[in-house]
Design a protein around this motif. Structure first.
Motif, PDB file in Angstrom:
ATOM      1  N   GLY A 109       8.595 -18.200 -45.196  1.00  0.00           N
ATOM      2  CA  GLY A 109       7.538 -17.465 -45.874  1.00  0.00           C
ATOM      3  C   GLY A 109       7.104 -18.158 -47.141  1.00  0.00           C
ATOM      4  O   GLY A 109       7.572 -19.250 -47.469  1.00  0.00           O
ATOM      5  N   LYS A 110       6.190 -17.500 -47.863  1.00  0.00           N
ATOM      6  CA  LYS A 110       5.718 -18.051 -49.127  1.00  0.00           C
ATOM      7  C   LYS A 110       6.704 -17.714 -50.236  1.00  0.00           C
ATOM      8  O   LYS A 110       7.448 -16.731 -50.167  1.00  0.00           O
ATOM      9  N   ARG A 111       6.678 -18.557 -51.261  1.00  0.00           N
ATOM     10  CA  ARG A 111       7.661 -18.449 -52.332  1.00  0.00           C
ATOM     11  C   ARG A 111       7.717 -17.043 -52.932  1.00  0.00           C
ATOM     12  O   ARG A 111       8.790 -16.487 -53.146  1.00  0.00           O
ATOM     13  N   VAL A 112       6.545 -16.436 -53.168  1.00  0.00           N
ATOM     14  CA  VAL A 112       6.531 -15.141 -53.847  1.00  0.00           C
ATOM     15  C   VAL A 112       7.208 -14.063 -52.999  1.00  0.00           C
ATOM     16  O   VAL A 112       7.965 -13.230 -53.504  1.00  0.00           O
ATOM     17  N   ASP A 113       6.948 -14.070 -51.671  1.00  0.00           N
ATOM     18  CA  ASP A 113       7.574 -13.074 -50.787  1.00  0.00           C
ATOM     19  C   ASP A 113       9.077 -13.305 -50.679  1.00  0.00           C
ATOM     20  O   ASP A 113       9.866 -12.347 -50.682  1.00  0.00           O
ATOM     21  N   LEU A 114       9.466 -14.558 -50.570  1.00  0.00           N
ATOM     22  CA  LEU A 114      10.889 -14.875 -50.490  1.00  0.00           C
ATOM     23  C   LEU A 114      11.608 -14.490 -51.774  1.00  0.00           C
ATOM     24  O   LEU A 114      12.731 -13.968 -51.744  1.00  0.00           O
ATOM     25  N   ARG A 115      10.941 -14.717 -52.903  1.00  0.00           N
ATOM     26  CA  ARG A 115      11.559 -14.372 -54.186  1.00  0.00           C
ATOM     27  C   ARG A 115      11.735 -12.863 -54.314  1.00  0.00           C
ATOM     28  O   ARG A 115      12.791 -12.379 -54.722  1.00  0.00           O
ATOM     29  N   HIS A 116      10.694 -12.089 -53.937  1.00  0.00           N
ATOM     30  CA  HIS A 116      10.788 -10.633 -54.018  1.00  0.00           C
ATOM     31  C   HIS A 116      11.871 -10.097 -53.081  1.00  0.00           C
ATOM     32  O   HIS A 116      12.642  -9.204 -53.458  1.00  0.00           O
ATOM     33  N   PHE A 117      11.935 -10.667 -51.882  1.00  0.00           N
ATOM     34  CA  PHE A 117      12.951 -10.232 -50.924  1.00  0.00           C
ATOM     35  C   PHE A 117      14.349 -10.517 -51.480  1.00  0.00           C
ATOM     36  O   PHE A 117      15.240  -9.670 -51.462  1.00  0.00           O
ATOM     37  N   GLY A 118      14.544 -11.729 -51.999  1.00  0.00           N
ATOM     38  CA  GLY A 118      15.838 -12.109 -52.551  1.00  0.00           C
ATOM     39  C   GLY A 118      16.222 -11.281 -53.752  1.00  0.00           C
ATOM     40  O   GLY A 118      17.376 -10.850 -53.881  1.00  0.00           O
ATOM     41  N   ASP A 119      15.249 -11.012 -54.631  1.00  0.00           N
ATOM     42  CA  ASP A 119      15.538 -10.202 -55.817  1.00  0.00           C
ATOM     43  C   ASP A 119      15.905  -8.782 -55.417  1.00  0.00           C
ATOM     44  O   ASP A 119      16.808  -8.179 -56.014  1.00  0.00           O
ATOM     45  N   ASP A 120      15.205  -8.230 -54.420  1.00  0.00           N
ATOM     46  CA  ASP A 120      15.508  -6.868 -53.978  1.00  0.00           C
ATOM     47  C   ASP A 120      16.899  -6.794 -53.345  1.00  0.00           C
ATOM     48  O   ASP A 120      17.630  -5.818 -53.543  1.00  0.00           O
ATOM     49  N   LEU A 121      17.252  -7.831 -52.576  1.00  0.00           N
ATOM     50  CA  LEU A 121      18.592  -7.860 -51.993  1.00  0.00           C
ATOM     51  C   LEU A 121      19.648  -7.906 -53.092  1.00  0.00           C
ATOM     52  O   LEU A 121      20.648  -7.189 -53.050  1.00  0.00           O
ATOM     53  N   ARG A 122      19.411  -8.741 -54.061  1.00  0.00           N
ATOM     54  CA  ARG A 122      20.381  -8.916 -55.141  1.00  0.00           C
ATOM     55  C   ARG A 122      20.537  -7.639 -55.959  1.00  0.00           C
ATOM     56  O   ARG A 122      21.641  -7.244 -56.333  1.00  0.00           O
ATOM     57  N   ASP A 123      19.382  -6.970 -56.203  1.00  0.00           N
ATOM     58  CA  ASP A 123      19.398  -5.782 -57.074  1.00  0.00           C
ATOM     59  C   ASP A 123      19.688  -4.501 -56.306  1.00  0.00           C
ATOM     60  O   ASP A 123      19.762  -3.427 -56.910  1.00  0.00           O
ATOM     61  N   GLY A 124      19.744  -4.599 -54.959  1.00  0.00           N
ATOM     62  CA  GLY A 124      20.063  -3.420 -54.152  1.00  0.00           C
ATOM     63  C   GLY A 124      18.898  -2.477 -53.978  1.00  0.00           C
ATOM     64  O   GLY A 124      19.091  -1.288 -53.724  1.00  0.00           O
ATOM     65  N   ALA A 125      17.647  -3.001 -54.085  1.00  0.00           N
ATOM     66  CA  ALA A 125      16.476  -2.137 -53.954  1.00  0.00           C
ATOM     67  C   ALA A 125      16.299  -1.703 -52.504  1.00  0.00           C
ATOM     68  O   ALA A 125      16.755  -2.366 -51.585  1.00  0.00           O
TER      69      ALA A 125
END
Length: 222
Positions: free
Chosen positions: A206-222
């Motif tokens: 995917g694109k960087r922004v989507d991958l970053r949001h997905f990764g941040d949500d996983l990390r933060d437990g969203a």
């Protein structure tokens, strides 16, 4: 796969690492440096290692650089030598040229000279490390160009047992699951019914922004 031949000019830390790894993969590799110590160190590792000056077109021609498929100009801090060497291998007709750059300005110059790939090792490695430090779930990633990346995410406990096509997990991200590694086994995501397991390595495109949001949500437990 057809074996390609490589000429690596500049056998410092970067150049010697590239040359040694290419040789380890079974490729014919010519190593060139002005420093006898660097050449001697790799003499038994590479197909051939010689003392020569990359600024000297005649010396490179005599070494047979023009007969190699790829030239890697890995000359370090000497900007003039780096540029002249790049021009020389271009004049000798080497089909593919990769060059180590010192900075962004140098990058632009080398691109204008016709280098096929210009590398900023410290910057590229720094970005790679920062991405993994920012999100411990990111194990590795590869840039595909045009903003697209493939990222290797470590599946956390909260996704254990979730189908890889679960809309509750992936619907808000424009991402494509390519597969998952479970220990040494590759599991395809084509059917969409793969259930994730904690510790899996999930490969997402995917694109960087989507991958970053997905990764941040996983990390933060969203």
């Amino acid at each position: 796969m057809k074996t390609r031949s490589f000429a690596v000019i500049g056998l410092g830390t970067f150049g010697s690492t590239v040359a040694s790894e290419l040789a380890r993969f079974g490729n014919p590799v010519l190593g060139i440096d002005t420093d006898e110590r660097h050449v001697t160190r790799l003499a038994d590792t590479l197909s051939e290692a010689i003392i020569a000056d990359g600024k000297d077109e005649a010396a490179l021609k005599e070494a047979g650089v023009g007969n190699y498929d790829v030239a890697i100009v890995a000359i370090g801090e000497d900007l003039e030598a780096n540029i002249l060497c790049t021009m020389n291998v271009k004049l000798l007709g080497v089909e593919t040229i990769w060059v180590k750059a010192l900075n962004r300005t140098h990058h632009r110059i080398l691109t204008k000279l016709g280098a096929d790939r210009v590398i900023l090792p410290e910057q590229e490695v720094g970005q790679h490390i920062a991405q993994m430090l920012h999100n411990p779930l990111v194990r590795d990633y590869v840039s595909l160009g045009n903003g697209y990346h493939v990222v290797d995410f470590k599946v956390p406990a909260r996704l254990d047992g979730k189908p890889v096509n679960d809309p509750a997990v992936f619907s808000k991200y424009d991402l494509r699951a390519l597969g998952a590694m479970r220990e040494s086994q590759f599991l395809s995501c084509e059917s969409g019914d793969l259930k994730l397991k904690e510790g899996d390595k999930l490969l997402l495109l995917g694109k960087r922004v989507d991958l970053r949001h997905f990764g941040d949500d996983l990390r933060d437990g969203a």
